[in-house]
Scaffold this motif. Structure first.
Motif, PDB file in Angstrom:
ATOM      1  N   HIS A 134      31.080  42.751  48.560  1.00 28.69           N
ATOM      2  CA  HIS A 134      32.468  42.276  48.584  1.00 28.69           C
ATOM      3  C   HIS A 134      33.255  42.858  49.762  1.00 28.69           C
ATOM      4  N   ILE A 135      33.054  44.133  50.080  1.00 32.52           N
ATOM      5  CA  ILE A 135      33.814  44.745  51.170  1.00 32.52           C
ATOM      6  C   ILE A 135      33.483  44.070  52.493  1.00 32.52           C
ATOM      7  N   SER A 136      32.197  43.828  52.734  1.00 33.50           N
ATOM      8  CA  SER A 136      31.786  43.164  53.975  1.00 33.50           C
ATOM      9  C   SER A 136      32.395  41.765  54.072  1.00 33.50           C
TER      10      SER A 136
ATOM     11  N   VAL B  14      47.998  43.630  40.649  1.00 39.45           N
ATOM     12  CA  VAL B  14      46.539  43.528  40.715  1.00 39.45           C
ATOM     13  C   VAL B  14      46.042  44.417  41.841  1.00 39.45           C
ATOM     14  N   ILE B  15      45.019  45.202  41.562  1.00 36.81           N
ATOM     15  CA  ILE B  15      44.396  46.054  42.566  1.00 36.81           C
ATOM     16  C   ILE B  15      42.991  45.539  42.819  1.00 36.81           C
ATOM     17  N   ASN B  16      42.684  45.250  44.087  1.00 35.56           N
ATOM     18  CA  ASN B  16      41.348  44.834  44.481  1.00 35.56           C
ATOM     19  C   ASN B  16      40.755  45.930  45.366  1.00 35.56           C
ATOM     20  N   PRO B  17      39.898  46.803  44.823  1.00 36.23           N
ATOM     21  CA  PRO B  17      39.398  47.959  45.579  1.00 36.23           C
ATOM     22  C   PRO B  17      38.673  47.575  46.862  1.00 36.23           C
ATOM     23  N   GLU B  18      37.842  46.538  46.773  1.00 29.97           N
ATOM     24  CA  GLU B  18      37.049  46.151  47.939  1.00 29.97           C
ATOM     25  C   GLU B  18      37.936  45.588  49.050  1.00 29.97           C
ATOM     26  N   ARG B  19      38.929  44.801  48.684  1.00 27.29           N
ATOM     27  CA  ARG B  19      39.817  44.248  49.712  1.00 27.29           C
ATOM     28  C   ARG B  19      40.663  45.350  50.338  1.00 27.29           C
TER      29      ARG B  19
ATOM     30  N   ALA C  87      54.092  46.821  26.082  1.00 27.89           N
ATOM     31  CA  ALA C  87      53.975  47.645  27.291  1.00 27.89           C
ATOM     32  C   ALA C  87      54.920  47.112  28.366  1.00 27.89           C
ATOM     33  N   LYS C  88      55.572  48.016  29.094  1.00 28.70           N
ATOM     34  CA  LYS C  88      56.581  47.589  30.074  1.00 28.70           C
ATOM     35  C   LYS C  88      55.975  47.116  31.385  1.00 28.70           C
ATOM     36  N   TYR C  89      54.842  47.705  31.810  1.00 34.76           N
ATOM     37  CA  TYR C  89      54.281  47.396  33.128  1.00 34.76           C
ATOM     38  C   TYR C  89      52.764  47.410  33.011  1.00 34.76           C
ATOM     39  N   SER C  90      52.093  46.475  33.711  1.00 36.91           N
ATOM     40  CA  SER C  90      50.635  46.390  33.607  1.00 36.91           C
ATOM     41  C   SER C  90      50.003  46.309  34.987  1.00 36.91           C
ATOM     42  N   ILE C  91      48.887  47.029  35.139  1.00 37.12           N
ATOM     43  CA  ILE C  91      48.123  47.035  36.393  1.00 37.12           C
ATOM     44  C   ILE C  91      46.662  46.758  36.043  1.00 37.12           C
ATOM     45  N   ALA C  92      46.057  45.795  36.732  1.00 33.80           N
ATOM     46  CA  ALA C  92      44.660  45.436  36.467  1.00 33.80           C
ATOM     47  C   ALA C  92      43.837  45.544  37.737  1.00 33.80           C
ATOM     48  N   ARG C  93      42.641  46.128  37.604  1.00 30.22           N
ATOM     49  CA  ARG C  93      41.686  46.124  38.705  1.00 30.22           C
ATOM     50  C   ARG C  93      40.868  44.839  38.616  1.00 30.22           C
ATOM     51  N   ILE C  94      40.936  44.012  39.672  1.00 34.53           N
ATOM     52  CA  ILE C  94      40.191  42.744  39.718  1.00 34.53           C
ATOM     53  C   ILE C  94      39.451  42.690  41.049  1.00 34.53           C
ATOM     54  N   ARG C  95      38.113  42.612  41.003  1.00 34.46           N
ATOM     55  CA  ARG C  95      37.298  42.794  42.191  1.00 34.46           C
ATOM     56  C   ARG C  95      36.659  41.514  42.726  1.00 34.46           C
ATOM     57  N   ASP C  96      36.382  40.566  41.870  1.00 34.94           N
ATOM     58  CA  ASP C  96      35.592  39.401  42.266  1.00 34.94           C
ATOM     59  C   ASP C  96      36.364  38.517  43.251  1.00 34.94           C
ATOM     60  N   PRO C  97      35.777  38.211  44.423  1.00 39.01           N
ATOM     61  CA  PRO C  97      36.466  37.345  45.393  1.00 39.01           C
ATOM     62  C   PRO C  97      36.821  35.973  44.844  1.00 39.01           C
ATOM     63  N   GLU C  98      36.095  35.513  43.808  1.00 42.18           N
ATOM     64  CA  GLU C  98      36.384  34.194  43.235  1.00 42.18           C
ATOM     65  C   GLU C  98      37.788  34.138  42.640  1.00 42.18           C
ATOM     66  N   TYR C  99      38.319  35.280  42.261  1.00 42.00           N
ATOM     67  CA  TYR C  99      39.669  35.306  41.693  1.00 42.00           C
ATOM     68  C   TYR C  99      40.753  35.423  42.758  1.00 42.00           C
TER      69      TYR C  99
ATOM     70  N   GLU D 285      37.394  40.525  33.726  1.00 39.12           N
ATOM     71  CA  GLU D 285      37.961  39.728  32.638  1.00 39.12           C
ATOM     72  C   GLU D 285      38.527  40.622  31.541  1.00 39.12           C
ATOM     73  N   LEU D 286      37.817  41.719  31.232  1.00 42.16           N
ATOM     74  CA  LEU D 286      38.307  42.657  30.227  1.00 42.16           C
ATOM     75  C   LEU D 286      39.626  43.280  30.676  1.00 42.16           C
ATOM     76  N   ASN D 287      39.734  43.615  31.954  1.00 42.26           N
ATOM     77  CA  ASN D 287      40.972  44.191  32.473  1.00 42.26           C
ATOM     78  C   ASN D 287      42.140  43.221  32.333  1.00 42.26           C
ATOM     79  N   MET D 288      41.884  41.944  32.598  1.00 42.93           N
ATOM     80  CA  MET D 288      42.949  40.945  32.482  1.00 42.93           C
ATOM     81  C   MET D 288      43.395  40.780  31.029  1.00 42.93           C
ATOM     82  N   VAL D 289      42.436  40.726  30.122  1.00 45.77           N
ATOM     83  CA  VAL D 289      42.776  40.579  28.705  1.00 45.77           C
ATOM     84  C   VAL D 289      43.519  41.812  28.197  1.00 45.77           C
ATOM     85  N   CYS D 290      43.108  42.987  28.634  1.00 45.48           N
ATOM     86  CA  CYS D 290      43.809  44.221  28.247  1.00 45.48           C
ATOM     87  C   CYS D 290      45.285  44.149  28.615  1.00 45.48           C
TER      88      CYS D 290
END
Length: 456
Positions: A237-239, A119-124, A91-103, A77-82
């Protein structure tokens, strides 16, 4: 480029390290004074202590002049608000790490509403990496390029392999649709030339289209059959993502998770997966699940030590393929000595994906970088470029381009067809060009050539 990184954990630090080496101006925002002290003492970056979602902190960082903001804190959530605040402030371009499968199901809507460019999802992303490794039991790493038309497969050369002791210039005649793009011997990374001879024990990258790669490994006598069964240790999450990805691949999947509540939730969410509530690091449990007979043992708990020990036990019991997840990047180099070659790291995967995106934003007028892939522990990189009209290297035979030392033009893709290039081949506008080079030596496609020599 002026880049602001919010979050100075392992991912943020790794990004700052690589991007500062690329010549970008980096500012790191984090609440931890200790983390910022480490970054300021070891990296050429500016550090600001504060909350990355706070407007005052963002303004202090110069957000209105930022080419990109990358939010990689441990809080989705903090990443999204940032990213939302940063884009509103200029800012011209934004990248957010979002991990929760619910999103996951609502990511497109979230990106549109919050103006997040990527959006970057590390586990996926890690699960996708693992799913590729299940294709070849012997492969250490597999990466695809040019929308899946080109594959790079890393494997260890066995003493009985017929490619040993033959100069690559002669091997190309026997395997014309295969390019040997990189090798590692005794810890040294090599970009091989025509006189290079492969030796037993080398780690080698073979590159080509999927059909040619499969045929090549069949000729070597290696098992090219997809895994039929897999045993997952850990129900994180990875599993979850991996089970979703390989659901239609005909893989018999079992998952061991020690937490009862998590087991119940996974059983509801995943069809055709056997959920076993037990301690997957217990040797008696592993033996009861016939770990030695499984096609792949994939260790995905949150503790590196447990993953490593479990992986070593599975390998000793005869598991065909062992894949281990690690969080601490400094453990990657010692894994090979422990007999485990296929290692995945969500943090390193995240850093690599973001690095590719940032480098793509920094295009030259002669080429567009589509992808950057770290190989052999980051010592070598593979680059995917699109050559643009008007570039000075177009339509000139490669043997006249004065390709710089330590750089290999691995594959050209033209009109959806792969070309393993030789000296008489040339690059045309619109071609996908895949290069292999020592890490940090190439940013744009023109970096591969001595353009001054071309003009003369």
């Amino acid at each position: 480029m002026n880049i602001i990184i919010v979050g100075d954990g392992k991912v943020g630090y790794t990004l700052a390290q690589f991007l500062s080496k690329d010549g970008h101006d980096i500012t790191i925002i984090d609440k931890s004074a200790e983390a910022l002290t480490r970054a300021s003492e070891t990296l050429d970056v500016m550090c600001i202590r504060g909350n990355g979602a706070n407007v005052r902190t963002l303004l202090e960082s110069g957000i209105e002049n930022a080419d990109a903001i990358i939010a990689v804190t441990g809080n989705d959530e903090l990443n999204m608000v940032c990213c939302l605040a940063a884009k509103q402030l200029g800012a011209k371009y934004s990248i957010a790490r979002i991990r929760d499968p619910e999103y996951t199901e609502s990511l497109t809507m979230l990106q549109n509403k919050l103006d997040i460019d990527q959006v970057i999802n590390p586990e996926r992303a890690t699960a996708q990496e693992i799913s590729r490794l299940l294709r070849f039991p012997f492969a250490i790493n597999i990466e695809s390029f040019a929308h899946g038309r080109v594959e790079m497969v890393e494997f260890r050369v066995e003493p009985t392999d017929p490619i040993i002791g033959v100069p690559l210039s002669k091997l190309h005649g026997k395997y014309p649709r295969i390019q040997f793009t990189a090798a590692q011997r005794n810890g040294e990374a090599i970009i091989p030339g025509g006189s290079f001879e492969i030796a037993a024990g080398d780690r080698v990258y073979a590159t080509g289209d999927r059909e040619s790669i499969t045929k090549f490994f069949k000729q070597l006598g290696k098992d090219t059959q997809r895994m039929k069964s897999a045993l997952l240790i850990g129900g994180g999450h990875i599993s979850y993502y991996l089970a979703k990805i390989i659901a239609g691949m005909g893989v018999h999947l079992r998952m061991i998770e020690i937490n009862e509540a998590k087991c119940a939730r996974l059983a509801d969410q995943l069809d055709n997966v056997m959920i076993i509530c037990a301690d997957g690091t217990d040797q008696e449990v592993l033996d009861s699940e016939s770990v030695g007979d499984c096609g792949a043992l994939i260790c995905l708990t949150d503790r590196d030590e447990e993953n490593i020990i479990t992986g070593m036990y599975g390998a000793r019991r005869g598991a065909k393929k062992v894949i281990v997840k690690v969080n601490r990047l400094n453990t990657l180099e010692v894994m090979e000595d422990l007999g485990i070659e296929s290692v995945v790291s969500p943090k390193l995967t995240t850093a690599n994906v973001i690095l590719r995106s940032v480098r793509a934003l920094n295009d030259s007028r002669n080429s567009v970088v589509e992808k950057v892939y770290g190989m052999l522990g980051g010592k070598v990189e593979a680059y995917e470029f699109t050559a643009l009209e008007g570039a000075p290297y177009l339509n000139i035979p490669l043997n006249r381009l004065n390709i710089k030392r330590g750089i290999l033009v691995s594959v050209l893709v033209r009109d959806r067809k792969n070309i393993i290039p030789f000296g008489g081949d040339h690059i045309e506008a619109g071609d996908t060009v895949i290069l292999t080079a020592k890490a940090g030596t190439v940013v744009n496609l023109e970096d591969a050539f001595d353009l001054a020599e071309i003009k003369r």
